[in-house]
Write an enzyme that holds these catalytic residues in place. Sequence first.
Site, PDB file in Angstrom:
ATOM      1  CB  THR A  40      -0.973   0.021   1.196  1.00  0.00           C
ATOM      2  OG1 THR A  40      -0.254  -0.222   2.412  1.00  0.00           O
ATOM      3  CG2 THR A  40      -2.035  -1.028   1.027  1.00  0.00           C
ATOM      4  CG  ASP A  41       5.152   1.229   0.551  1.00  0.00           C
ATOM      5  OD1 ASP A  41       4.676   0.219  -0.009  1.00  0.00           O
ATOM      6  OD2 ASP A  41       6.381   1.387   0.711  1.00  0.00           O
ATOM      7  N   GLY A  42       3.437   1.725  -1.977  1.00  0.00           N
ATOM      8  CA  GLY A  42       3.627   1.965  -3.402  1.00  0.00           C
ATOM      9  C   GLY A  42       2.364   2.453  -4.080  1.00  0.00           C
ATOM     10  CG  PHE A  66       4.795   7.602  -2.661  1.00  0.00           C
ATOM     11  CD1 PHE A  66       5.338   8.809  -3.100  1.00  0.00           C
ATOM     12  CD2 PHE A  66       4.932   7.272  -1.333  1.00  0.00           C
ATOM     13  CE1 PHE A  66       6.004   9.660  -2.235  1.00  0.00           C
ATOM     14  CE2 PHE A  66       5.589   8.108  -0.449  1.00  0.00           C
ATOM     15  CZ  PHE A  66       6.134   9.304  -0.897  1.00  0.00           C
TER      16      PHE A  66
END
EC number: 3.2.1.-
Length: 331
Positions: A109-111, A114
């Site tokens: 979910t960080d990718g 972003f």
Amino acid sequence: MWQRCKTLIVAVFALIFSQQALADNAWDSYKSRFLMPDGRIIDTGNKSVSHTEGQGFAMMMAVVNDDQVSFDKMWNWTRKTLKNPENGLFYWRYNPVEAQPITDKNNATDGDTFIAWALLKAGTKWQNQDYLNQSDAITKALIAHNVVRFAGYQVMLPGAKGFNLNSYVNLNPSYFIFPAWQDFANRSHLMVWKDLISDGQKLLGKMHFGNPQLPSDWVSLYSDGRTVPAKQWPARFSYDAIRVPLYVSWFNRSSPELQVYKNWWGRFARDKTPAWVNVTTGDPAPYMMNGGLLAVRDLMLQSASVEQPQIMAQDDYYSASLKMLVSLSVR
């Protein structure tokens, strides 16, 4: 005497302009090192694999540097190669040397965050409705597949599969990207983003572990509200959790949550600061911070000196990315 003064003046101006050139060329340097012709960002510290984190980081850098050509190249590769048609999110890892480059169908979910954030910024900056539509679709998918209510908190799971273990969930606090969530809230006016921000801040306040009083890279949240370092990973404040103070500062430079990082890093001279620490035992890394890790430390302790990133030959992908992100956070 005048000749010496003249020489000194010339040297000072040369230094100023050379530093400015390095700052101006940081994005060009980053691209030359890590951006492939097809739009893929390579992780040079990890056998040159690619992942959504790197695509999202660099897409955001391209927006800030007004480089739509590079942005489109990266977005097109990401969309064509990594997008999961079943849920609208992205396969998190791509290994070009494997017969099947994508073996893990999960997302990170960080990718995803972003990528959606960069698309939102790009759509606004370049007045491109398609970017905005794509961003909206990703954030909608994130809410549908990764956001859950657990132990009274609204949390974003690190991936759609494998992190909700019924009696507890595993969280990665470096995936709490508060400034992105705020921008998503401003665009959509959905309460879920505000709840993620509010509850994420509360959870960070419960992740002050051991003597360092720092979060571990991975944290388990139990159904009774307890938080402990996740047993599946080393109990370290390390290469993941280094991004926690970066994102907190990016969201609110005066956040009281930043004090624990200042306290920890303030114990050490800059060149004697351990690269990581085990939050349970207090054992430090046997080697010191350098590169991008130091850039985050400097953001906490020497914020006036972090606005001009210099990508050095010894910086691998992650070190260079941290330097660039620190610079973006103070613009």
